[in-house]
Design an enzyme around this catalytic site. Structure first.
Site, short mmCIF file in Angstrom:
data_model
loop_
_atom_site.label_atom_id
_atom_site.label_comp_id
_atom_site.label_asym_id
_atom_site.label_seq_id
_atom_site.Cartn_x
_atom_site.Cartn_y
_atom_site.Cartn_z
N SER A 144 87.25 8.74 -6.42
CA SER A 144 86.80 7.71 -5.41
C SER A 144 88.10 7.05 -4.78
O SER A 144 89.21 7.85 -4.48
CB SER A 144 85.79 6.62 -5.72
OG SER A 144 85.30 5.83 -4.56
N GLU A 238 77.05 12.65 0.48
CA GLU A 238 78.03 11.40 0.41
C GLU A 238 78.65 11.08 1.60
O GLU A 238 79.16 12.00 2.21
CB GLU A 238 78.75 11.43 -0.67
CG GLU A 238 79.81 12.37 -0.87
CD GLU A 238 80.98 12.29 -2.06
OE1 GLU A 238 81.33 11.11 -2.14
OE2 GLU A 238 80.85 12.93 -3.14
N HIS A 268 78.06 10.67 -4.67
CA HIS A 268 79.33 10.35 -4.79
C HIS A 268 79.84 10.20 -6.47
O HIS A 268 79.17 9.83 -7.08
CB HIS A 268 79.65 8.79 -4.19
CG HIS A 268 80.99 8.22 -4.29
ND1 HIS A 268 81.94 8.88 -3.64
CD2 HIS A 268 81.57 7.18 -5.00
CE1 HIS A 268 82.93 8.19 -3.77
NE2 HIS A 268 82.95 7.18 -4.65
#
Length: 309
Positions: A144, A238, A268
């Site tokens: 991320s 996502e 995600h």
């Protein structure tokens, strides 16, 4: 792969309640830790240390070889998360690759906005090299925001004249803080975790009124020439899908060896769900093989580094 597992995970993630009042920063951080944190895997010893002036969690699998090192940068929108929340994910990748890992507790926004996280990532990377780590024995990974930070750290290292590591792996990387990717909007219904507003709120806290297209904030706008081989894994469900796809295209345009994996029906950083989602285990195995393969390539005449199954 199990459709039932994917559907169960999607339902679980959608069941998380959203209050009418936005949570405080403290509530976000504690809630994230409660929802995501998993302990380091069995057989992985953890120690507290310091790297680049920042607290760091060292993770050492029992099967670690003598030379390879993994620098891990955790996710959390540059606002939440820590090495402790990601001890399971970082430790599992390290265990499967047979590598000692160092997960850095870089400074978080809004207390420490951009470029504090990049400065800390670069300081950690620099210290590893100055301590004698051969860059051919060093790999980098992150998820991320930590995936974006991994790429930004290597861009900063390149600008500082430092050598690049053997390889880099990123899970669902956040690399465009301008939110220009079409999936930010088109994948909102498919994404069981984030909305465009969620992602924008993190960008506001990290960059504020600064330049969100700065290459160290949004590496998709940087010149990626000279970066090491890159593996990108992302779920199709996502809002950050286009971040990953555009990063791969931009890396390829910069003559970087890049592998993009888009996994259907997954959210995600689905790798967090190893041990209960077949796709997560398979993805981590591929990521481990990617890292060890490029470490081996740097030492063609030495014994092979075999990833742990």
């Amino acid at each position: 792969m199990s459709r039932q597992q994917r559907d169960a995970l999607d339902a679980l993630l959608r069941s998380v309640p959203r209050g009418e009042t936005p949570p405080t920063l403290e509530q976000q951080r504690s809630g994230f830790a409660a929802a995501v944190a998993r302990p380091a895997p069995d057989g992985v010893v953890t120690r507290r240390t310091v790297l680049g002036g920042r607290p760091t969690l060292e993770l050492e699998p029992s099967t670690a070889s003598g030379r390879g090192r993994l620098l891990y940068l955790h996710g959390g929108g540059y606002v939440i998360g820590s090495p402790d929340t990601h001890a399971g994910l970082a430790g599992e990748l390290a265990r499967r690759a047979g590598l000692r890992a160092l997960s850095v507790d870089y400074r978080l926004a809004p207390e420490h906005p951009f470029p504090a996280a990049v400065d800390d990532g670069l300081a950690a990377y620099r210290e590893l090299l100055e301590a004698g780590t051969d860059p051919r024995d060093l790999v980098v990974a992150g998820d991320s925001a930590g995936g974006g930070l991994s790429v930004a750290t290597l861009l900063a290292a390149r600008e500082a004249g430092l050598p690049q590591p053997a390889a880099v792996v990123v899970f669902s990387p956040w690399v465009d803080l301008t939110l220009a990717g079409a999936s930010i909007r088109s994948k909102e219904d498919a994404d069981p975790i984030f909305t465009e507003a969620d992602v924008r709120a993190y960008a506001d806290l990290y960059v504020g009124a600064g330049d969100r297209a700065h290459p160290l904030a949004s590496p998709v706008f940087g010149d990626l020439t000279g970066l090491p081989p890159l593996l990108i894994q992302v779920g199709a469900n996502e809002v950050l899908l286009d971040d990953a796809v555009r990063l791969a295209g931009h890396a390829g345009a910069g003559n970087v060896e890049v592998t993009l994996e888009v996994l259907p029906g997954l959210p995600h950083v689905f790798q967090h769900h190893y041990g209960r989602l077949d796709e997560a285990d398979a993805a981590l195995d591929r990521a481990a093989r990617f890292l060890t393969g490029h470490l081996e390539a740097g030492h063609p005449d030495s014994d092979r580094l075999e990833p742990v199954r």
